[in-house]
Design a protein around this motif. Structure first.
Motif, PDB file in Angstrom:
ATOM      1  N   GLN A  29    -130.192  74.888  98.960  1.00  0.00           N
ATOM      2  CA  GLN A  29    -129.866  75.168 100.363  1.00  0.00           C
ATOM      3  C   GLN A  29    -128.978  74.080 100.954  1.00  0.00           C
ATOM      4  O   GLN A  29    -128.149  74.338 101.815  1.00  0.00           O
ATOM      5  CB  GLN A  29    -131.142  75.333 101.211  1.00  0.00           C
ATOM      6  N   LYS A  30    -129.156  72.833 100.446  1.00  0.00           N
ATOM      7  CA  LYS A  30    -128.332  71.701 100.939  1.00  0.00           C
ATOM      8  C   LYS A  30    -127.029  71.557 100.168  1.00  0.00           C
ATOM      9  O   LYS A  30    -126.334  70.558 100.292  1.00  0.00           O
ATOM     10  CB  LYS A  30    -129.115  70.398 100.751  1.00  0.00           C
ATOM     11  N   ARG A  31    -126.762  72.492  99.262  1.00  0.00           N
ATOM     12  CA  ARG A  31    -125.585  72.438  98.384  1.00  0.00           C
ATOM     13  C   ARG A  31    -125.579  71.173  97.529  1.00  0.00           C
ATOM     14  O   ARG A  31    -124.526  70.666  97.150  1.00  0.00           O
ATOM     15  CB  ARG A  31    -124.274  72.494  99.194  1.00  0.00           C
ATOM     16  N   ALA A  32    -126.755  70.687  97.179  1.00  0.00           N
ATOM     17  CA  ALA A  32    -126.841  69.496  96.330  1.00  0.00           C
ATOM     18  C   ALA A  32    -127.088  69.892  94.880  1.00  0.00           C
ATOM     19  O   ALA A  32    -127.163  69.061  93.993  1.00  0.00           O
ATOM     20  CB  ALA A  32    -127.970  68.594  96.818  1.00  0.00           C
ATOM     21  N   MET A  33    -127.204  71.187  94.677  1.00  0.00           N
ATOM     22  CA  MET A  33    -127.412  71.687  93.324  1.00  0.00           C
ATOM     23  C   MET A  33    -126.333  72.716  93.041  1.00  0.00           C
ATOM     24  O   MET A  33    -125.970  73.484  93.920  1.00  0.00           O
ATOM     25  CB  MET A  33    -128.787  72.341  93.265  1.00  0.00           C
ATOM     26  N   TYR A  34    -125.816  72.732  91.814  1.00  0.00           N
ATOM     27  CA  TYR A  34    -124.723  73.654  91.497  1.00  0.00           C
ATOM     28  C   TYR A  34    -125.246  74.917  90.827  1.00  0.00           C
ATOM     29  O   TYR A  34    -126.308  74.917  90.251  1.00  0.00           O
ATOM     30  CB  TYR A  34    -123.685  72.943  90.627  1.00  0.00           C
ATOM     31  N   GLY A  35    -124.457  75.966  90.895  1.00  0.00           N
ATOM     32  CA  GLY A  35    -124.907  77.236  90.335  1.00  0.00           C
ATOM     33  C   GLY A  35    -125.903  77.846  91.293  1.00  0.00           C
ATOM     34  O   GLY A  35    -125.764  77.740  92.508  1.00  0.00           O
ATOM     35  N   SER A  36    -126.920  78.486  90.745  1.00  0.00           N
ATOM     36  CA  SER A  36    -127.909  79.093  91.632  1.00  0.00           C
ATOM     37  C   SER A  36    -129.320  78.801  91.126  1.00  0.00           C
ATOM     38  O   SER A  36    -129.502  78.342  90.011  1.00  0.00           O
ATOM     39  CB  SER A  36    -127.685  80.601  91.692  1.00  0.00           C
ATOM     40  N   THR A  37    -130.275  79.090  91.977  1.00  0.00           N
ATOM     41  CA  THR A  37    -131.664  78.963  91.548  1.00  0.00           C
ATOM     42  C   THR A  37    -132.161  80.342  91.091  1.00  0.00           C
ATOM     43  O   THR A  37    -131.647  81.372  91.522  1.00  0.00           O
ATOM     44  CB  THR A  37    -132.557  78.500  92.715  1.00  0.00           C
ATOM     45  N   HIS A  38    -133.138  80.351  90.220  1.00  0.00           N
ATOM     46  CA  HIS A  38    -133.867  81.576  89.842  1.00  0.00           C
ATOM     47  C   HIS A  38    -135.320  81.152  89.827  1.00  0.00           C
ATOM     48  O   HIS A  38    -135.826  80.682  88.804  1.00  0.00           O
ATOM     49  CB  HIS A  38    -133.442  82.085  88.458  1.00  0.00           C
ATOM     50  N   MET A  85    -128.352  69.487  88.691  1.00  0.00           N
ATOM     51  CA  MET A  85    -127.482  68.936  89.729  1.00  0.00           C
ATOM     52  C   MET A  85    -126.112  68.537  89.190  1.00  0.00           C
ATOM     53  O   MET A  85    -125.345  67.855  89.885  1.00  0.00           O
ATOM     54  CB  MET A  85    -128.172  67.734  90.386  1.00  0.00           C
ATOM     55  N   GLY A  86    -125.810  68.947  87.968  1.00  0.00           N
ATOM     56  CA  GLY A  86    -124.483  68.678  87.393  1.00  0.00           C
ATOM     57  C   GLY A  86    -124.215  67.204  87.126  1.00  0.00           C
ATOM     58  O   GLY A  86    -123.058  66.761  87.188  1.00  0.00           O
ATOM     59  N   ARG A  87    -125.270  66.456  86.802  1.00  0.00           N
ATOM     60  CA  ARG A  87    -125.122  65.001  86.599  1.00  0.00           C
ATOM     61  C   ARG A  87    -125.012  64.634  85.115  1.00  0.00           C
ATOM     62  O   ARG A  87    -125.516  65.354  84.244  1.00  0.00           O
ATOM     63  CB  ARG A  87    -126.328  64.258  87.193  1.00  0.00           C
ATOM     64  N   LEU A  88    -124.400  63.490  84.885  1.00  0.00           N
ATOM     65  CA  LEU A  88    -124.131  63.009  83.528  1.00  0.00           C
ATOM     66  C   LEU A  88    -125.388  62.854  82.681  1.00  0.00           C
ATOM     67  O   LEU A  88    -125.354  63.059  81.464  1.00  0.00           O
ATOM     68  CB  LEU A  88    -123.390  61.664  83.623  1.00  0.00           C
ATOM     69  N   ASP A  89    -126.497  62.474  83.283  1.00  0.00           N
ATOM     70  CA  ASP A  89    -127.728  62.248  82.512  1.00  0.00           C
ATOM     71  C   ASP A  89    -128.466  63.543  82.162  1.00  0.00           C
ATOM     72  O   ASP A  89    -129.552  63.511  81.591  1.00  0.00           O
ATOM     73  CB  ASP A  89    -128.689  61.325  83.292  1.00  0.00           C
ATOM     74  N   PRO A 306    -124.963  59.128  88.296  1.00  0.00           N
ATOM     75  CA  PRO A 306    -123.523  59.439  88.281  1.00  0.00           C
ATOM     76  C   PRO A 306    -123.169  60.881  87.904  1.00  0.00           C
ATOM     77  O   PRO A 306    -123.889  61.531  87.159  1.00  0.00           O
ATOM     78  CB  PRO A 306    -122.970  58.479  87.218  1.00  0.00           C
ATOM     79  N   MET A 307    -122.038  61.326  88.430  1.00  0.00           N
ATOM     80  CA  MET A 307    -121.440  62.605  88.048  1.00  0.00           C
ATOM     81  C   MET A 307    -120.678  62.369  86.736  1.00  0.00           C
ATOM     82  O   MET A 307    -120.301  61.230  86.457  1.00  0.00           O
ATOM     83  CB  MET A 307    -120.432  63.043  89.118  1.00  0.00           C
ATOM     84  N   PRO A 308    -120.386  63.406  85.961  1.00  0.00           N
ATOM     85  CA  PRO A 308    -119.574  63.201  84.759  1.00  0.00           C
ATOM     86  C   PRO A 308    -118.175  62.717  85.169  1.00  0.00           C
ATOM     87  O   PRO A 308    -117.641  63.199  86.167  1.00  0.00           O
ATOM     88  CB  PRO A 308    -119.493  64.602  84.137  1.00  0.00           C
ATOM     89  N   PRO A 309    -117.595  61.774  84.418  1.00  0.00           N
ATOM     90  CA  PRO A 309    -116.248  61.305  84.783  1.00  0.00           C
ATOM     91  C   PRO A 309    -115.222  62.423  84.572  1.00  0.00           C
ATOM     92  O   PRO A 309    -115.457  63.348  83.795  1.00  0.00           O
ATOM     93  CB  PRO A 309    -116.000  60.151  83.812  1.00  0.00           C
ATOM     94  N   LYS A 310    -114.082  62.279  85.257  1.00  0.00           N
ATOM     95  CA  LYS A 310    -113.062  63.338  85.214  1.00  0.00           C
ATOM     96  C   LYS A 310    -112.537  63.580  83.787  1.00  0.00           C
ATOM     97  O   LYS A 310    -112.337  64.721  83.393  1.00  0.00           O
ATOM     98  CB  LYS A 310    -111.904  62.930  86.135  1.00  0.00           C
ATOM     99  N   GLU A 311    -112.373  62.478  83.023  1.00  0.00           N
ATOM    100  CA  GLU A 311    -111.840  62.608  81.654  1.00  0.00           C
ATOM    101  C   GLU A 311    -112.744  63.491  80.796  1.00  0.00           C
ATOM    102  O   GLU A 311    -112.348  64.017  79.757  1.00  0.00           O
ATOM    103  CB  GLU A 311    -111.748  61.238  80.937  1.00  0.00           C
ATOM    104  N   PHE A 312    -113.936  63.614  81.222  1.00  0.00           N
ATOM    105  CA  PHE A 312    -114.949  64.347  80.494  1.00  0.00           C
ATOM    106  C   PHE A 312    -114.666  65.837  80.440  1.00  0.00           C
ATOM    107  O   PHE A 312    -115.221  66.559  79.619  1.00  0.00           O
ATOM    108  CB  PHE A 312    -116.267  64.097  81.243  1.00  0.00           C
TER     109      PHE A 312
END
Ligand code: TPP
Ligand code: MG
Length: 326
Positions: A29-38, A85-89, A306-312
């Motif tokens: 709801q806060k747009r802090a997660m990407y895609g959608s929930t199920h 959350m689309g994070r590197l880890d 961290p988010m994935p770096p752009k080069e990724f």
């Protein structure tokens, strides 16, 4: 009968699944997660009953409504939250999101948003276990909607021919998106189809975690002993809409939703343990508070990661062009 410690552990895990979904919903709801929930709320007894009956070496394949299965099989909550959350880890370094992960270190073959797409994963893993003689059992979770996919039929027929150590756990939550199972399946119970594949199919109460546990244990023992596949149709219900943007009420009666909420799997086990004198309300409140606090911590840590770096962006893709586009 299961001992009290194990049942309390199952109760705690069901609460964890629910708390995780609620946190995801908030982040979505806060747009802090990407895609959608199920959301998996309401179906917790299936994932927890099944995974509690498996051994660590056993394997599971999951689908779009998969966070519950993944947690119940032993995922690291931080890595799972990071992936959502689309994070590197995250398990797929933030590239797959909630529906596209996999990690064999805890027996998780993977999930995908392609309905029915992972049923062959578990079937193939069961074939590999049979060839190796390693006594692993593979479980494929699937929804009622997946039962109408061609690839599911092919995989189940194959498992029947080869007597594979696989358990198909169909979570019949009565709907595939907005379509009720009555409108999409010509027979009353999809478990009847197992007969046509040459193995046993059972319809069970999917909101009774102890029953799901017991039936999975039987099916796993049978599979390990060379007795082949089992199909478990677990009758359950999703409390929420199909995905984060669906209130879930346009195609379902409010009374139906309320009636199923009364059959809450968490409440059922909690009340049973209390009636037996094996749990006090204060202890339940304490367990619940501790689980919610743990999920809160995990979400905070993931949000700060961290988010994935752009080069990724061009890493881990199957094909990339070496030609510079001008
Ligand atoms: C091959 C394919 N067809 C259609 C879709 C769109 N779709 C996404 S989820 C879904 C319903 C799945 O229902 P079910 O298998 O019962 O699982 P549930 O959502 O109820 O957990 C559909 C049709 C898809 N993702 N993949
Ligand atoms: Mg369904």
């Amino acid at each position: 009968m299961l001992d009290t410690a194990k049942r309390k552990e199952m109760l705690r895990t069901m609460i964890k699944l629910r708390a995780f979904e609620e946190k995801l919903e908030e982040l979505y709801q806060k747009r802090a997660m990407y895609g959608s929930t199920h959301s998996y709320r309401g179906q917790e007894a299936v994932a927890v009953g099944v995974c509690s009956a498996l051994e660590p070496k056993d394997l599971i394949a999951s689908y779009h409504r998969g966070t519950g299965h993944i947690i119940a099989k032993g995922a690291d909550l931080y890595r799972l939250m990071c992936e959502c959350m689309g994070r590197l880890d995250g398990y797929s370094k933030g590239r797959g999101g909630k529906m596209h992960m996999g990690d064999l270190s805890f027996g998780f073959l993977g999930n995908t948003g392609t309905v029915g797409g992972t049923v062959p994963f578990a079937t193939g893993a069961a074939l590999a276990a049979q060839i190796r003689g390693s006594k692993e059992v593979a479980v494929s979770f699937l929804g009622d909607g997946a039962m109408n996919q061609g690839v599911v039929h092919e995989a189940m027929n194959f498992a029947g021919i080869w007597k594979l150590p696989v358990i198909y756990v169909c979570e019949n939550n009565l709907y595939a998106m907005t379509v009720s199972v009555e409108k999409s399946v010509a027979i009353k119970h999809v478990a009847e189809r197992a007969k046509g594949y040459g193995f046993e199919g059972k319809v069970i109460d999917g909101n009774d975690v102890e029953l799901v546990y017991a039936e999975t244990l039987k099916a796993a023992e049978k599979g390990r002993a060379g007795g082949g596949a089992t199909f478990l149709e677990c009758l359950t219900y999703r409390w929420d809409g199909h995905f984060g943007g669906d209130p879930g009420t346009a195609y379902r009666a409010k009374e139906e939703i309320e009636a199923w909420k009364q059959r809450c799997p968490v409440k059922r086990l909690k009340e049973k343990l209390i009636a037996e004198g094996n749990l006090q309300s204060e202890e339940f409140e304490k367990i619940t508070a501790a689980v919610y606090a743990e999920i809160e911590e995990v979400a905070k840590k993931a949000q700060a990661s961290p988010m994935p770096p752009k080069e990724f962006e061009l890493e881990s893709v199957f094909a990339k062009s070496e030609v510079a586009h001008g």
